[in-house]
Design an enzyme around this catalytic site. Structure first.
Site, PDB file in Angstrom:
ATOM      1  N   GLU A   1      -6.691   4.712   8.103  1.00 19.87           N
ATOM      2  CA  GLU A   1      -6.507   6.146   7.810  1.00 19.87           C
ATOM      3  C   GLU A   1      -7.765   6.730   7.185  1.00 19.87           C
ATOM      4  O   GLU A   1      -8.114   7.883   7.422  1.00 19.87           O
ATOM      5  CB  GLU A   1      -5.273   6.326   6.902  1.00 19.87           C
ATOM      6  CG  GLU A   1      -3.985   6.096   7.679  1.00 19.87           C
ATOM      7  CD  GLU A   1      -2.857   5.458   6.884  1.00 19.87           C
ATOM      8  OE1 GLU A   1      -2.883   5.493   5.645  1.00 19.87           O
ATOM      9  OE2 GLU A   1      -1.934   4.918   7.539  1.00 19.87           O
TER      10      GLU A   1
ATOM     11  N   GLY B   1       3.022  -1.175   4.317  1.00 19.31           N
ATOM     12  CA  GLY B   1       3.007   0.247   3.994  1.00 19.31           C
ATOM     13  C   GLY B   1       4.408   0.737   3.667  1.00 19.31           C
ATOM     14  O   GLY B   1       4.911   0.546   2.555  1.00 19.31           O
ATOM     15  N   GLY B   2       5.074   1.314   4.650  1.00 19.63           N
ATOM     16  CA  GLY B   2       6.383   1.943   4.462  1.00 19.63           C
ATOM     17  C   GLY B   2       7.382   1.096   3.693  1.00 19.63           C
ATOM     18  O   GLY B   2       8.033   1.592   2.758  1.00 19.63           O
TER      19      GLY B   2
ATOM     20  N   GLY C   1       2.844   2.222  10.866  1.00 28.21           N
ATOM     21  CA  GLY C   1       3.805   3.307  10.704  1.00 28.21           C
ATOM     22  C   GLY C   1       4.551   3.662  11.976  1.00 28.21           C
ATOM     23  O   GLY C   1       5.173   4.724  12.058  1.00 28.21           O
TER      24      GLY C   1
ATOM     25  N   ASN D   1       0.869  -1.180   0.000  1.00 29.13           N
ATOM     26  CA  ASN D   1       0.000   0.000   0.000  1.00 29.13           C
ATOM     27  C   ASN D   1       0.903   1.226   0.000  1.00 29.13           C
ATOM     28  O   ASN D   1       1.518   1.544   1.012  1.00 29.13           O
ATOM     29  CB  ASN D   1      -0.890  -0.031   1.255  1.00 29.13           C
ATOM     30  CG  ASN D   1      -1.739   1.226   1.392  1.00 29.13           C
ATOM     31  OD1 ASN D   1      -1.798   2.048   0.468  1.00 29.13           O
ATOM     32  ND2 ASN D   1      -2.397   1.373   2.530  1.00 29.13           N
ATOM     33  N   TRP D   2       0.966   1.883  -1.135  1.00 28.06           N
ATOM     34  CA  TRP D   2       1.901   3.007  -1.279  1.00 28.06           C
ATOM     35  C   TRP D   2       1.354   4.279  -0.639  1.00 28.06           C
ATOM     36  O   TRP D   2       2.050   5.275  -0.569  1.00 28.06           O
ATOM     37  CB  TRP D   2       2.224   3.243  -2.763  1.00 28.06           C
ATOM     38  CG  TRP D   2       2.932   2.084  -3.419  1.00 28.06           C
ATOM     39  CD1 TRP D   2       3.312   0.903  -2.822  1.00 28.06           C
ATOM     40  CD2 TRP D   2       3.359   1.986  -4.783  1.00 28.06           C
ATOM     41  NE1 TRP D   2       3.934   0.084  -3.722  1.00 28.06           N
ATOM     42  CE2 TRP D   2       3.985   0.718  -4.937  1.00 28.06           C
ATOM     43  CE3 TRP D   2       3.273   2.833  -5.889  1.00 28.06           C
ATOM     44  CZ2 TRP D   2       4.518   0.299  -6.159  1.00 28.06           C
ATOM     45  CZ3 TRP D   2       3.798   2.409  -7.104  1.00 28.06           C
ATOM     46  CH2 TRP D   2       4.418   1.162  -7.238  1.00 28.06           C
ATOM     47  N   LYS D   3       0.111   4.262  -0.231  1.00 23.55           N
ATOM     48  CA  LYS D   3      -0.532   5.433   0.396  1.00 23.55           C
ATOM     49  C   LYS D   3      -0.338   6.675  -0.485  1.00 23.55           C
ATOM     50  O   LYS D   3      -0.269   6.543  -1.706  1.00 23.55           O
ATOM     51  CB  LYS D   3      -0.013   5.619   1.822  1.00 23.55           C
ATOM     52  CG  LYS D   3      -0.188   4.340   2.667  1.00 23.55           C
ATOM     53  CD  LYS D   3       0.036   4.516   4.122  1.00 23.55           C
ATOM     54  CE  LYS D   3      -0.164   3.186   4.844  1.00 23.55           C
ATOM     55  NZ  LYS D   3      -0.003   3.294   6.293  1.00 23.55           N
TER      56      LYS D   3
ATOM     57  N   HIS E   1      -9.449   1.285   5.169  1.00 21.32           N
ATOM     58  CA  HIS E   1      -8.152   1.417   5.846  1.00 21.32           C
ATOM     59  C   HIS E   1      -8.335   2.335   7.066  1.00 21.32           C
ATOM     60  O   HIS E   1      -9.131   3.270   7.028  1.00 21.32           O
ATOM     61  CB  HIS E   1      -7.116   1.996   4.876  1.00 21.32           C
ATOM     62  CG  HIS E   1      -5.722   1.932   5.416  1.00 21.32           C
ATOM     63  ND1 HIS E   1      -5.248   2.841   6.337  1.00 21.32           N
ATOM     64  CD2 HIS E   1      -4.716   1.045   5.206  1.00 21.32           C
ATOM     65  CE1 HIS E   1      -4.002   2.515   6.664  1.00 21.32           C
ATOM     66  NE2 HIS E   1      -3.658   1.424   5.992  1.00 21.32           N
TER      67      HIS E   1
ATOM     68  N   GLU F   1      -5.100  -4.832  10.736  1.00 22.21           N
ATOM     69  CA  GLU F   1      -4.043  -3.853  10.954  1.00 22.21           C
ATOM     70  C   GLU F   1      -4.317  -3.111  12.259  1.00 22.21           C
ATOM     71  O   GLU F   1      -5.110  -2.155  12.272  1.00 22.21           O
ATOM     72  CB  GLU F   1      -4.008  -2.830   9.809  1.00 22.21           C
ATOM     73  CG  GLU F   1      -3.722  -3.420   8.449  1.00 22.21           C
ATOM     74  CD  GLU F   1      -3.172  -2.376   7.484  1.00 22.21           C
ATOM     75  OE1 GLU F   1      -2.095  -2.609   6.940  1.00 22.21           O
ATOM     76  OE2 GLU F   1      -3.814  -1.323   7.289  1.00 22.21           O
TER      77      GLU F   1
ATOM     78  N   SER G   1       3.771  -2.166  10.337  1.00 20.26           N
ATOM     79  CA  SER G   1       5.232  -2.224  10.508  1.00 20.26           C
ATOM     80  C   SER G   1       5.832  -3.561  10.070  1.00 20.26           C
ATOM     81  O   SER G   1       6.746  -4.078  10.713  1.00 20.26           O
ATOM     82  CB  SER G   1       5.617  -1.898  11.951  1.00 20.26           C
ATOM     83  OG  SER G   1       5.209  -0.592  12.284  1.00 20.26           O
TER      84      SER G   1
END
Ligand code: 13P
Length: 251
Positions: A96, A231-232, A170, A9-11, A94, A164, A210
């Site tokens: 967010e 993610g990251g 993150g 997930n590149w957000k 998600h 999640e 993470s």
């Protein structure tokens, strides 16, 4: 049988050029006979470019969100109609989106249904906050998000659920494989209660929060974990490819 998968997930990261470059690097590193499905979810604006970059790579494409209506006066929104010829997966609900954009369980449910109606696969995200975990309501919160998100839906093959925990996203503070597995077992049991053993066994359950190449192996060993939502670490081709390799047992 559930499908093992690693989803990036590149957000809200990467320009179109950067997205193409990242997809190219990932495609070079991931072997197409891998036993793990690989999905990348760039921003909407890069989907078409990345689709063409990934052609013949065996890597699938996902969107990060969608509107539940097919078309109309919804300025700024993107519908399933626009996505269906471009991607196979859509991340829905998600944390967010839930916290920053105030998406309710009811809104998430409409999106899940819209994605299924269009013939794509929703990746339904659920997870508790730190406050909820510390207050002892993590299981209840996650179960409620799952039941409301899947209301009126046949929960079997063609559905992916990502657990999640918000406190692990993150933060570098990943849930231990044991904590993740305990919640996944509860999610699987809830799916059994909703749709029966057979259907529940077909839902791929992903852990997110993470995840990196160093910890993904521990999750993949768990009975009810079929993959990861990253993610990251998905923004760096080398680390994402390494996560895929480890997940496939070749790392
Ligand atoms: P991180 O891997 O950066 O913790 O993000 C997880 C996530 O939110 C994926 O959807």
């Amino acid at each position: 049988m559930t499908i093992s998968m690693i989803v990036g997930n590149w957000k809200m990261n990467t320009t179109v050029d950067e997205a193409e470059a990242l997809a190219t690097q990932i495609a070079c590193g991931v072997s197409d006979d891998s036993n793990v499905g690989v999905v990348v979810c760039p921003p909407f604006i890069s989907l078409v470019a990345v689709q063409s970059t990934l052609k013949n790579s065996g890597i699938s494409l996902g969107a990060q969100d969608v509107h539940h209506e097919v078309s109309g006066a919804f300025t700024g929104a993107v519908s399933t109609n626009m996505l269906v010829n471009i991607c196979q997966y859509v991340i829905v609900g998600h944390s967010e989106r839930r916290s920053i954009f105030r998406e309710s369980d009811a809104a998430v449910n409409l999106k899940v249904k819209a994605v299924l109606t269009a013939g794509m696969t929703p990746i339904l995200c659920i997870g508790e906050s730190l406050e909820e975990r510390e207050g002892g309501s993590a299981e209840a919160v996650v179960e409620s998000q799952l039941r409301l998100g899947l209301e009126g839906v046949e929960a079997g093959a063609g559905i992916v659920v990502a657990y999640e925990p918000v406190w692990a996203i993150g933060t570098g503070r990943s849930a231990s494989p044991e904590i993740a597995q305990a919640m996944m077992a509860h999610i699987r049991q809830t799916l059994v209660a909703i749709g029966g053993e057979e259907a529940a066994a077909e839902v791929s359950l992903l852990y997110g929060g993470s995840v990196n190449a160093g910890n993904v192996g521990g999750y993949m060993e768990q009975a009810d974990i079929n993959g990861a939502l990253v993610g990251g670490a998905s923004l760096n081709a080398e680390s994402f490819v390494e996560i895929v390799r480890v997940a496939a047992g070749t790392g």
